[in-house]
Design an enzyme around this catalytic site. Structure first.
Site, mmCIF file in Angstrom:
data_model
loop_
_atom_site.group_PDB
_atom_site.id
_atom_site.type_symbol
_atom_site.label_atom_id
_atom_site.label_comp_id
_atom_site.label_asym_id
_atom_site.label_seq_id
_atom_site.Cartn_x
_atom_site.Cartn_y
_atom_site.Cartn_z
ATOM 1 N N GLU A 1 -5.459 -6.745 1.781
ATOM 2 C CA GLU A 1 -4.138 -6.935 2.420
ATOM 3 C C GLU A 1 -3.556 -8.321 2.151
ATOM 4 O O GLU A 1 -2.507 -8.657 2.702
ATOM 5 C CB GLU A 1 -4.166 -6.662 3.940
ATOM 6 C CG GLU A 1 -4.496 -5.252 4.314
ATOM 7 C CD GLU A 1 -6.002 -5.053 4.506
ATOM 8 O OE1 GLU A 1 -6.717 -6.034 4.742
ATOM 9 O OE2 GLU A 1 -6.451 -3.907 4.367
ATOM 10 N N GLU B 1 -8.885 4.253 0.098
ATOM 11 C CA GLU B 1 -8.858 4.625 1.522
ATOM 12 C C GLU B 1 -7.730 5.592 1.845
ATOM 13 O O GLU B 1 -7.861 6.434 2.725
ATOM 14 C CB GLU B 1 -8.763 3.370 2.389
ATOM 15 C CG GLU B 1 -7.501 2.565 2.174
ATOM 16 C CD GLU B 1 -7.531 1.223 2.907
ATOM 17 O OE1 GLU B 1 -8.576 0.849 3.438
ATOM 18 O OE2 GLU B 1 -6.479 0.551 2.930
ATOM 19 N N GLU C 1 0.822 -1.208 0.000
ATOM 20 C CA GLU C 1 0.000 0.000 0.000
ATOM 21 C C GLU C 1 0.857 1.260 0.000
ATOM 22 O O GLU C 1 0.806 2.082 0.917
ATOM 23 C CB GLU C 1 -0.961 -0.068 1.190
ATOM 24 C CG GLU C 1 -1.898 -1.269 1.048
ATOM 25 C CD GLU C 1 -2.875 -1.441 2.195
ATOM 26 O OE1 GLU C 1 -2.860 -0.628 3.127
ATOM 27 O OE2 GLU C 1 -3.658 -2.408 2.138
ATOM 28 N N GLU D 1 -7.434 -6.289 -2.738
ATOM 29 C CA GLU D 1 -6.928 -4.929 -2.591
ATOM 30 C C GLU D 1 -5.476 -4.987 -3.077
ATOM 31 O O GLU D 1 -5.213 -4.762 -4.236
ATOM 32 C CB GLU D 1 -7.019 -4.498 -1.127
ATOM 33 C CG GLU D 1 -6.640 -3.045 -0.929
ATOM 34 C CD GLU D 1 -6.693 -2.671 0.542
ATOM 35 O OE1 GLU D 1 -7.182 -1.578 0.839
ATOM 36 O OE2 GLU D 1 -6.229 -3.463 1.389
ATOM 37 N N GLU E 1 -12.803 -9.306 8.895
ATOM 38 C CA GLU E 1 -11.461 -8.784 9.176
ATOM 39 C C GLU E 1 -10.774 -9.801 10.083
ATOM 40 O O GLU E 1 -11.336 -10.203 11.108
ATOM 41 C CB GLU E 1 -11.538 -7.415 9.853
ATOM 42 C CG GLU E 1 -10.191 -6.870 10.295
ATOM 43 C CD GLU E 1 -9.182 -6.787 9.157
ATOM 44 O OE1 GLU E 1 -9.529 -6.243 8.086
ATOM 45 O OE2 GLU E 1 -8.047 -7.283 9.325
#
Lengths: 714, 714
Positions: free
Chosen positions: B485, B509, B172, B503, B416
């Site tokens: 992730e 985000e 990221e 992602e 999550e």
């Protein structure tokens, strides 16, 4: 009856500034003193009949990533004392009822700098001390990481210890008997090879640690209720004779990941001037939570045989084929492979064991090597090593199931994980379900080799958590667990009585790997067995293993009579008759004892005991008037003297004594034994010789006077 | 149609001693040469139209605990060439059919010293090369551990690269555009903070790596079919401009645990002198195995809204209460806790989203923060962090389920894991079953924070294996997966088309965490998207986030028109309209495009492309005559020129163009946009200005001529 009494501070505990707060055992023989050092470090101290047992010893923790450890700066916010006395009924065990009687001191500490609360709970029984740390829910302490536990056990001298090397991955060592000061000297020799082992210190030892002082005091250090915490080892400062707790680290060297509200396992110090009281102590069980399994009707002690010793001795193999040095589940085609001709778990061989079990009244048959994957099962850090459900081509699961059922014998499942616990957890539901679908109610699980996830150890928090997960999930399926190579038991079988066995020490298999010390079995009940039963797999009748497998030159360091005695001295609700049926067939008169001996008890009386030297115990069969006595002996010939006053006054019995022959010796003449029958009653006395590495076993069965005719009276 | 032709060595491959063996692409533009160095090290070399792309580059591995590596001493035992040409139909995608056309060279190597066999398989497509290592079943190589992969990519010069820092735990990062020689200089700045990150080298970068040469050649390095192997990074020798593969290590520093028969993922080198061909390349998909899911009727592209952006911006919270800094599942009593008043996932708030979704034709609603455990969900190395089944007191699972059903909207589950993958695997069956029982057919999973088992990394073999496990188990439950992730995708969605999103890059985000570079979205399709679709969560209309949450001073570096274009330029079968309903309600005219745009396609035509600068693509909706065009623009204002010759000759259409206003700018005036309608046909041409960080989106809907009245013709 559950009875909790809160009794005034004056009676149980006396608090004097500077001197600390004392707690006495119900019988008054033990006295524990808690106090804070000037810097606010908590300490405890323990006396037995006015003699110091544990000198003032620190309590506390180093924390990771925390400026302030949980070591000092504490003040006492509050203390509370109480007494507790009840009895509870174990699902299985050495006794019909167990008394849980202690005085308790609860010390609420506040660390002023951080505002953190830590609670110390001490329970003083007549036969020892248990204490633990508790962390209530609070604002100032939520998640924290213990980098070291600093609990000390400051001994008063250079005691004699019966120890195995501290190790994060195995407990399968012979015991060394030495002075504490000599541990360092003996360590290198004591660390014998194991397929997974991680020792950590030249003075590091494992619990339970048995010691004897020069004054004849017996002291045992262990832990109870090891749940979601790493197993504790002990590291000795051999100048000061202070042991400090040494937790098993995780892969990063961290010890325990904590989340309040939480508590540690109990740390225990058993103390007595009579070795028999150590063996009889129920402290470890009492410090565990009561049974959490509502319906326990499916939990049943078992006597079993199995396709096992023939592989352990090298006569047979777990693997089906020698075609491949490496196999890939789902890829390797076993149907195409050539059988190696020595696979043990074939349908026909298993049927022989089922026949033998049925004929001699055994409850179960264990089969190892029934499932695919054994060709490269350890030493390769192999993740997908077993699937726990797919049989080899020569093992017909349905046929075996139906045959066993027709013979009234239960099959015992085997789940070797090879330490690959992620793989086991992934397959666990399916594996347990397969068991239930096929009438298996017990599983022997195994954790041979280095652990996956890699870098974790057999006794780290991650793995302790896993064993508990496997146990609780098994309970959901109504499955009994006998876990090998798992962490040493700490009395959890009280809470989860489906934990009917563990290995977690050097078992009989080492007699086929070069042999164990002949007095090994006189130490195990003082150490390993204090936490729970061991699947020791006794009953070896053929001591010369070259007769089983010409390539195995090991010798079983035990007499045949000693092997019989183990069924009584090594308490377990799960007992194997480990030798091959053909060896039993040669000694059917002696084998009768194994057939007769009980595996669940109403009463146990330790008649004689000295660690390393001898143990004699009498046990009364559950729901019966039968008694069984076992004696195991150490390295020197010895004559045991026991009285039968445990028998009912009005009754007469036939005692069948299986003893060493006059010339018996574990090394030179292990198969020399005698079997004699006597008439006995509560006034009978016995003097019985036991050979080096020998012993005796007695069955005592009530008999009408008429049946005693012709029998000599003891 | 599947067609495999074995064609003579002369045609496809020419072997000359000393010079090596060559393989050409079907169109002849690419030429790959394999040869052995004098010491027996395998090498490959790649040319495009006579220009060198990859100089002679070594192939091989260092092994752990092995005296002989798999690096040299090889001889060629055998080679085989073939050509392959077929088309296959993806379950969803950019195209109705995908052609898989390559020439293949298989080189069987023998390492004489060890007798080991290693096979290299090269597939040369018109737009690039794929190659992998294979290890057949053999006696001399069973289990082995790769300590380093030594695959080289020797570049011909100091190319321009679009790179993110190599990291074992996160992708990221913003892209940096620099010369290869300048990577080292920019690295420190490029490594921005992340909650879990592990960079490893000042010249280490991630794949897919996009490069451009001074001669205008586009080169992309990546991998395909990453299964049971660690993810590959690239480490640059910035003197020689040689990249070497750098595998993600496990906790001990080992890379890959291998068991023959086995193969590595494919290493890919895409090459073209037209940037659009990189975007259109199907190499990554083609190098994966065909679909393994028999019944795919349950796999459906989805457009969705969700309770998410309000938490990302800080307006709402995932957590239910602020009472506790730490919670313990099963112990913490949420019923007793005081709600914090800003919990997003309340039944009533979720119903608003359901209403909005139903009103505007969205397929699904995602809800994050519905389940207990968010109070301390990351940063604590917490094992039992979520149970995935227990809702907060203010989220009524049944009520939401029934309400959504009544509105014809599907709920999307959120799992999550907080990186605690053992915990996830333990709860996975129950969690998936809860989904099926309540009509959830898709799950967004997340792996925020450091991994448990501790010491493992997000991209190590252990985790790659986990993501695959989660995906395949989801398929068993007929559940679609959108994993955040997790490891970067490598085309596995061909084999498991229930992997509808990932992602694995810097998503929208980050616009709420300080902002991303305005040209980020002109690079993602050249890099991250080559492996599979991204759940980028576009559609932010309010760029000034202080208007959503006064405490958030982030600015979304994008114009509103650019946000619309993303639905076309960022191909995904899963597209979120990420902003709050109230923000959409303010711009309903622009929102119409999000409502209209398709999410599955029959055809895609890249009209313009330059990494870092602009991308324009036209896509034809699946089973429809509708077209949608998207343009995203980089940092400089630019006028896009496109022809509509992709339209059917005989047809007329209404084109609705959503474009930047004249004065639009991602920073200063992002909400300036125009919407214009035109009549268009296959001869139409468009010149359209895009602002810095801007773009445009066009819907092109067939219309009767009568409907075109009054519309200007383009």
């Amino acid at each position: 009856m559950k009875k909790i009494l809160f009794i005034g501070v004056l009676f149980l505990a006396i608090f004097e500034r500077g001197l600390g707060q004392t707690l006495s055992s119900p019988d008054g023989d033990l006295l524990m003193t808690f106090s804070l050092q000037d810097n606010g470090t908590p300490t405890y101290q323990l006396n037995f009949k006015d003699a110091e047992v544990i000198k003032s010893s620190q309590l506390g923790f180093d924390l990771k990533n925390d400026e302030v450890d949980l070591m000092d700066g504490f003040t006492i916010a509050d203390t509370q004392t109480s007494t507790f006395n009840n009895t509870w009924v174990p699902v299985w065990g050495e006794e019909k009822e167990i008394q849980n009687h202690y005085n308790e001191l609860e010390v609420n500490l506040i660390q002023e700098e951080t505002g953190r609360e830590m609670l110390l709970r001490f329970r003083l029984f007549d036969d020892g001390l248990g204490f633990r740390y508790e962390f209530p829910q609070q604002d100032n302490l939520g998640h924290f990481v213990i980098s070291d536990e600093k609990t000390q056990f400051a001994l008063t001298g250079d005691h004699t210890a019966f120890w195995v090397p501290g190790d994060y991955d195995t407990q399968e060592y012979d015991f060394t008997e030495s002075k504490l000061s000599e541990i360092r000297k003996h360590m290198e020799v004591a660390i014998t090879d194991n397929v997974s082992q991680t020792s950590f210190s030249p003075t590091g030892v494992q619990t339970s640690l048995m010691m004897k002082t020069e004054d004849g005091l017996y002291i045992n250090l262990h832990e109870a209720a090891l749940i979601n915490f790493p197993a504790m080892h002990l590291n000795l400062d051999d100048k000061s004779m202070v042991f400090e707790s040494w937790l098993t680290p995780n892969v990063n060297g961290d010890k325990a990941f904590m989340l309040a509200p939480a508590e540690t396992p109990w740390r225990t110090v058993m103390v007595s001037d009579d070795a028999r009281e150590i063996l009889a102590s129920k402290i470890t069980l009492n410090l565990n939570e009561p049974n959490k399994i509502e319906d326990t009707s499916w939990i049943k002690p078992m006597k079993y045989v199995g396709v096992w010793w023939e592989m352990i001795t090298g006569k047979s193999s777990w693997a089906y084929t020698d075609d491949y040095s490496a196999v890939k589940l789902g890829v390797t085609d076993y149907e195409e492979a050539e059988p190696n001709g020595k696979h043990g778990a074939t349908t026909s061989n298993v049927k022989k064991y089922i026949d033998f079990a049925a004929k001699h009244g055994f409850d179960g048959v264990l089969v190892e090597g029934w499932n695919i994957g054994w060709e490269d099962w350890f030493g390769h850090s192999k993740d997908y090593v077993f699937d726990f459900v797919t049989p080899y081509p020569d093992f017909d699961l349905e046929e075996v199931r139906d045959y066993a059922k027709s013979k009234g014998v239960e099959m015992i499942m085997h789940h070797e994980t090879s330490g690959s616990v992620r793989n086991y957890e992934r397959h666990m539901d399916e594996a347990y379900q397969l068991m239930k679908d096929n009438g298996y109610n017990a599983v022997k699980s195994g954790y041979v080799g280095d652990i996956l996830p890699r870098g974790e150890n057999h006794y780290s928090q991650w793995l302790v958590n896993h064993y508990q997960y496997a146990l609780e999930k098994a309970a959901d399926y109504q499955i009994m667990v006998n876990a090998h190579e798992a962490v040493r038991p700490t009395g959890i079988c009280r809470t989860y009585p489906n934990l009917i066995g563990n290995e977690s020490a050097r078992g009989t298999e080492y007699q086929a790997f070069g042999g164990s010390k002949a007095n090994h079995v006189t130490i195990l009940p003082f150490t390993r067995l204090l936490g729970g039963p061991m699947d020791y797999t006794p009953g070896i009748f053929e001591m010369d293993l070259s007769k089983v497998n010409p390539e195995n030159d090991s010798h079983v360091n035990s007499t045949l009579a000693n092997q019989l005695a183990l069924y009584v001295t090594m308490y377990s609700p799960l007992q194997m008759a480990a030798d091959l049926p053909e060896n039993y067939n040669r000694f059917m008169d002696a084998f009768q004892f194994i057939k007769d001996v009980a595996i669940d008890w109403d009463e146990s009386i330790y008649l004689e005991a000295e660690p390393g030297d001898y143990i004699t115990v009498a046990r009364k069969e559950k729901g019966s008037e039968n008694w069984f006595v076992g004696n195991v002996n150490g390295l020197e010939e010895r004559t045991s003297e026991v009285e039968f006053d445990f028998l009912d006054e009005g009754k007469t019995y036939i005692a069948t004594i299986y003893a060493d022959g006059k010339d018996a010796h574990y090394k030179t003449n292990p198969q020399s034994y005698t079997i004699q029958k006597f008439a006995v009653d509560y006034k009978s006395k016995l003097k019985q010789m036991s050979a080096p590495g020998g012993g005796y076993a007695i069955s005592i069965i009530p008999a009408e006077k008429s049946e005693l005719k012709g029998l000599k009276k003891l």
